[in-house]
Design a protein around this motif. Sequence first.
Motif, PDB file in Angstrom:
ATOM      1  N   LEU A  54       0.849  -0.793  -0.071  1.00  0.00           N
ATOM      2  CA  LEU A  54      -0.024   0.050  -0.087  1.00  0.00           C
ATOM      3  C   LEU A  54       1.010   1.288  -0.098  1.00  0.00           C
ATOM      4  CD1 LEU A  54      -2.563  -1.059   2.701  1.00  0.00           C
ATOM      5  CD2 LEU A  54      -2.625  -1.376  -0.024  1.00  0.00           C
ATOM      6  N   THR A  55       0.611   2.177  -0.936  1.00  0.00           N
ATOM      7  CA  THR A  55       1.453   3.292  -1.131  1.00  0.00           C
ATOM      8  C   THR A  55       0.725   4.678  -1.144  1.00  0.00           C
ATOM      9  OG1 THR A  55       2.983   2.019  -2.454  1.00  0.00           O
ATOM     10  CG2 THR A  55       3.237   4.411  -2.467  1.00  0.00           C
ATOM     11  N   GLU A  56       1.071   5.647  -0.408  1.00  0.00           N
ATOM     12  CA  GLU A  56       0.411   6.747  -0.427  1.00  0.00           C
ATOM     13  C   GLU A  56      -0.015   7.352  -1.590  1.00  0.00           C
ATOM     14  OE1 GLU A  56      -0.566   8.859   2.225  1.00  0.00           O
ATOM     15  OE2 GLU A  56      -0.036   7.516   3.774  1.00  0.00           O
ATOM     16  N   GLY A  57      -1.192   7.907  -1.963  1.00  0.00           N
ATOM     17  CA  GLY A  57      -1.471   8.505  -3.202  1.00  0.00           C
ATOM     18  C   GLY A  57      -1.929   7.375  -4.341  1.00  0.00           C
ATOM     19  N   THR A  58      -2.092   5.977  -4.230  1.00  0.00           N
ATOM     20  CA  THR A  58      -2.382   5.200  -5.209  1.00  0.00           C
ATOM     21  C   THR A  58      -3.859   5.662  -5.328  1.00  0.00           C
ATOM     22  OG1 THR A  58      -0.874   3.742  -4.648  1.00  0.00           O
ATOM     23  CG2 THR A  58      -2.512   2.904  -5.678  1.00  0.00           C
ATOM     24  N   SER A  59      -4.346   5.459  -6.673  1.00  0.00           N
ATOM     25  CA  SER A  59      -5.949   5.542  -6.593  1.00  0.00           C
ATOM     26  C   SER A  59      -6.633   4.366  -6.404  1.00  0.00           C
ATOM     27  CB  SER A  59      -6.233   5.860  -8.428  1.00  0.00           C
ATOM     28  OG  SER A  59      -6.267   4.668  -9.055  1.00  0.00           O
ATOM     29  N   GLU A  60      -7.827   4.737  -5.874  1.00  0.00           N
ATOM     30  CA  GLU A  60      -8.842   3.536  -5.409  1.00  0.00           C
ATOM     31  C   GLU A  60      -9.071   2.471  -6.420  1.00  0.00           C
ATOM     32  OE1 GLU A  60      -9.098   7.235  -3.268  1.00  0.00           O
ATOM     33  OE2 GLU A  60      -9.391   6.732  -5.274  1.00  0.00           O
ATOM     34  N   ILE A  61      -9.246   2.812  -7.772  1.00  0.00           N
ATOM     35  CA  ILE A  61      -9.272   1.687  -8.750  1.00  0.00           C
ATOM     36  C   ILE A  61      -8.224   1.056  -8.940  1.00  0.00           C
ATOM     37  CG2 ILE A  61      -9.804   1.488 -11.173  1.00  0.00           C
ATOM     38  CD1 ILE A  61     -11.903   3.707 -11.155  1.00  0.00           C
ATOM     39  N   GLU A  62      -6.881   1.649  -8.839  1.00  0.00           N
ATOM     40  CA  GLU A  62      -5.761   0.988  -9.080  1.00  0.00           C
ATOM     41  C   GLU A  62      -5.623  -0.282  -8.167  1.00  0.00           C
ATOM     42  OE1 GLU A  62      -2.714   4.209 -11.197  1.00  0.00           O
ATOM     43  OE2 GLU A  62      -2.987   4.116  -9.000  1.00  0.00           O
ATOM     44  N   LEU A  63      -5.914  -0.104  -6.704  1.00  0.00           N
ATOM     45  CA  LEU A  63      -5.892  -1.021  -5.721  1.00  0.00           C
ATOM     46  C   LEU A  63      -6.904  -1.974  -6.053  1.00  0.00           C
ATOM     47  CD1 LEU A  63      -5.545   1.011  -2.535  1.00  0.00           C
ATOM     48  CD2 LEU A  63      -4.023  -0.681  -3.177  1.00  0.00           C
ATOM     49  N   ALA A  64      -8.039  -1.644  -6.319  1.00  0.00           N
ATOM     50  CA  ALA A  64      -9.123  -2.684  -6.326  1.00  0.00           C
ATOM     51  C   ALA A  64      -8.892  -3.641  -7.740  1.00  0.00           C
ATOM     52  CB  ALA A  64     -10.227  -1.985  -6.968  1.00  0.00           C
ATOM     53  N   SER A  65      -8.154  -2.899  -8.606  1.00  0.00           N
ATOM     54  CA  SER A  65      -7.732  -3.727  -9.957  1.00  0.00           C
ATOM     55  C   SER A  65      -6.894  -4.778  -9.513  1.00  0.00           C
ATOM     56  CB  SER A  65      -7.169  -2.836 -11.030  1.00  0.00           C
ATOM     57  OG  SER A  65      -5.959  -2.567 -10.690  1.00  0.00           O
ATOM     58  N   VAL A  66      -5.884  -4.793  -8.664  1.00  0.00           N
ATOM     59  CA  VAL A  66      -5.157  -5.822  -8.128  1.00  0.00           C
ATOM     60  C   VAL A  66      -5.897  -6.811  -7.287  1.00  0.00           C
ATOM     61  CG1 VAL A  66      -3.317  -6.302  -6.600  1.00  0.00           C
ATOM     62  CG2 VAL A  66      -2.915  -4.565  -8.194  1.00  0.00           C
ATOM     63  N   LEU A  67      -6.466  -6.162  -6.398  1.00  0.00           N
ATOM     64  CA  LEU A  67      -7.311  -7.473  -5.422  1.00  0.00           C
ATOM     65  C   LEU A  67      -8.608  -7.735  -5.841  1.00  0.00           C
ATOM     66  CD1 LEU A  67      -6.527  -4.967  -2.163  1.00  0.00           C
ATOM     67  CD2 LEU A  67      -5.626  -7.444  -2.568  1.00  0.00           C
ATOM     68  N   ASP A  68      -9.378  -7.465  -7.037  1.00  0.00           N
ATOM     69  CA  ASP A  68     -10.310  -8.115  -7.757  1.00  0.00           C
ATOM     70  C   ASP A  68      -9.942  -9.103  -8.983  1.00  0.00           C
ATOM     71  OD1 ASP A  68     -13.066  -8.521  -7.013  1.00  0.00           O
ATOM     72  OD2 ASP A  68     -13.439  -6.425  -7.576  1.00  0.00           O
ATOM     73  N   VAL A  69      -8.672  -9.278  -8.860  1.00  0.00           N
ATOM     74  CA  VAL A  69      -8.017 -10.310  -9.936  1.00  0.00           C
ATOM     75  C   VAL A  69      -7.053 -11.253  -8.953  1.00  0.00           C
ATOM     76  CG1 VAL A  69      -6.244 -10.644 -11.742  1.00  0.00           C
ATOM     77  CG2 VAL A  69      -8.117  -8.470 -11.775  1.00  0.00           C
ATOM     78  N   TYR A  70      -6.481 -10.532  -8.037  1.00  0.00           N
ATOM     79  CA  TYR A  70      -5.789 -11.470  -7.058  1.00  0.00           C
ATOM     80  C   TYR A  70      -6.070 -11.213  -5.467  1.00  0.00           C
ATOM     81  CZ  TYR A  70      -2.278 -12.401 -10.899  1.00  0.00           C
ATOM     82  OH  TYR A  70      -1.609 -12.910 -11.928  1.00  0.00           O
ATOM     83  N   PRO A  71      -6.875 -12.098  -4.964  1.00  0.00           N
ATOM     84  CA  PRO A  71      -7.565 -13.167  -5.392  1.00  0.00           C
ATOM     85  C   PRO A  71      -8.896 -13.425  -6.291  1.00  0.00           C
ATOM     86  CG  PRO A  71      -8.133 -12.740  -3.388  1.00  0.00           C
ATOM     87  CD  PRO A  71      -7.543 -11.638  -3.600  1.00  0.00           C
ATOM     88  N   GLY A  72      -9.520 -12.001  -6.289  1.00  0.00           N
ATOM     89  CA  GLY A  72     -10.640 -11.891  -7.194  1.00  0.00           C
ATOM     90  C   GLY A  72     -11.643 -12.824  -7.086  1.00  0.00           C
ATOM     91  N   PRO A  73     -12.571 -13.002  -7.862  1.00  0.00           N
ATOM     92  CA  PRO A  73     -13.839 -13.942  -7.942  1.00  0.00           C
ATOM     93  C   PRO A  73     -13.426 -15.295  -7.840  1.00  0.00           C
ATOM     94  CG  PRO A  73     -14.165 -12.864  -9.775  1.00  0.00           C
ATOM     95  CD  PRO A  73     -12.803 -12.007  -8.889  1.00  0.00           C
ATOM     96  N   VAL A  74     -12.312 -15.614  -8.627  1.00  0.00           N
ATOM     97  CA  VAL A  74     -11.800 -17.104  -8.789  1.00  0.00           C
ATOM     98  C   VAL A  74     -10.959 -17.310  -7.790  1.00  0.00           C
ATOM     99  CG1 VAL A  74     -11.161 -18.365 -10.661  1.00  0.00           C
ATOM    100  CG2 VAL A  74     -12.500 -16.410 -11.158  1.00  0.00           C
ATOM    101  N   LEU A  75     -10.484 -16.457  -7.019  1.00  0.00           N
ATOM    102  CA  LEU A  75      -9.691 -16.743  -5.885  1.00  0.00           C
ATOM    103  C   LEU A  75      -8.281 -17.320  -6.502  1.00  0.00           C
ATOM    104  CD1 LEU A  75     -12.435 -18.343  -3.623  1.00  0.00           C
ATOM    105  CD2 LEU A  75     -11.256 -16.097  -3.167  1.00  0.00           C
ATOM    106  N   THR A  76      -7.587 -16.838  -7.170  1.00  0.00           N
ATOM    107  CA  THR A  76      -6.608 -17.169  -8.090  1.00  0.00           C
ATOM    108  C   THR A  76      -5.220 -17.088  -7.250  1.00  0.00           C
ATOM    109  OG1 THR A  76      -6.044 -14.943  -8.891  1.00  0.00           O
ATOM    110  CG2 THR A  76      -7.329 -16.540 -10.012  1.00  0.00           C
ATOM    111  N   ALA A  77      -5.305 -16.393  -5.851  1.00  0.00           N
ATOM    112  CA  ALA A  77      -4.088 -16.325  -4.886  1.00  0.00           C
ATOM    113  C   ALA A  77      -4.656 -16.011  -3.625  1.00  0.00           C
ATOM    114  CB  ALA A  77      -3.281 -15.135  -5.634  1.00  0.00           C
TER     115      ALA A  77
END
Length: 456
Positions: free
Chosen positions: A291-314
């Motif tokens: 987690l880094t100061e100033g990261t956009s909310e969608i950038e964070l979501a784009s990682v955590l909705d893919v890893y692990p995401g709905p298919v739980l890949t990680a």
Amino acid sequence: MKRKMLFLARAVVYLLAFLVPPVLVSIVGFKAVESTRYEAPPDAAKVQAGELPAPPRHDPHRPTAVVLLSNQGAEVTDVLAPYEVLSESGAFNVYAVAPERKAVTLSGGLDVSPQLSLAELGQRLGGEDPDVIVVPEMADIGSPGHRPVAEWLREHAEGSGTVVSVCNGAQVLADAGLLDGRRATANWANMAEWERRYPDTEWVRGLRYVEDGNVLTAAGVTSGISATLHVIRGYVGKEAATALAQKSGYPDQRVGDEPRIPAERLTVSDRALYVLWVAYGWGKPRIGVVLTEGTSEIELASVLDVYPGPVLTANTTTLTPEGPRSPVRTEHGLYFVPRSDLDSAPGLDRLLVPGRDAPSVTDPRVRSWAREKGLEREFIHAHAPADFPLDATLSDLAQHENAPVARFTARLLEYPTDHLGLAGGGWPYAHLLWPLAVGLLGLALAVLTGRLLGPA
């Protein structure tokens, strides 16, 4: 005749011994995974009341938009994407609120600190209803812990300008009785369940969002971006909303009335992939998300909705150099609570650093720590084209897992991928060996037991 009947009976027993164990493992695996989807962090990672960041200032001349959270948990992109788009418009007071002002776990293990409690919001608005209410998918709907959310919605939805549900946030509205007699949509993968459970609602497939009175229901996950832009258009005008859509980079930039999308349905391949990755996803990679100061909310979501995401890949964990109780502020003023510091982080296979500006702002201690652990800092957005953040993470998933899993994940997120190649491996037939091995083990035990009990 008797011998033939015994032979048939034993054959049936052996067949069941082969089929039942994989099914039981799947059921146990699903339950275990579902129980961890919104699992709260350990006590050490919770921000105490006295440490909470100050809430944003209120401008009484602006309309107020509320992203409603549940202290039981909520879907990460359902929350963060509308929050960012509303904030980026500059037209609203935007608040993330929850019944209690304590850390809320979003899917993927991202813990957000609500800016206001529902009681504090009421004080700020002088008892008035918010102009816009965004409702994401939530955990434990119908439970006693969810009751404050349902009661608040029933009290304020009618007086609000617009109530927007995102993805299976439609279930939150339906459970509160707010969709009775209305047209509505939700995530395509759950539509059949909602049709059975809430028959008084007319469920609609194949639309990005559905508007009925002051209720706007969006389809799967990222459809909340389009729905939010549609709401914003009513406040800032079509030209400004279109410019905001273009700035967001979201591939579907239509801000008109009820845009059409493919009416998806689950295929046999979809179900097989889901079972293999969720119930038999043994040995998943362990990914640290810095987690880094100033990261956009969608950038964070784009990682955590893919890893692990709905298919739980990680398996993922959030971390910073400062420690598990040091909130990190995002671009638009949300604070996230990391679950680990560098000393307490579990063993990791990969280290992802979200954000286009991450290489220039990431703490140098992370670099030293990563080198010591033999990890490469992967700046997943920094070197990607100037498109939507999910382009980079879905492409990464296709390369590290396979293209079918990446495409299925994108469909569950209702994210268009026609512009992406998603180059990667083919259908993961090798993963079928896991349930096959479980079935053969069950069969072997049944045969051994039969021999120990005597001949047929």
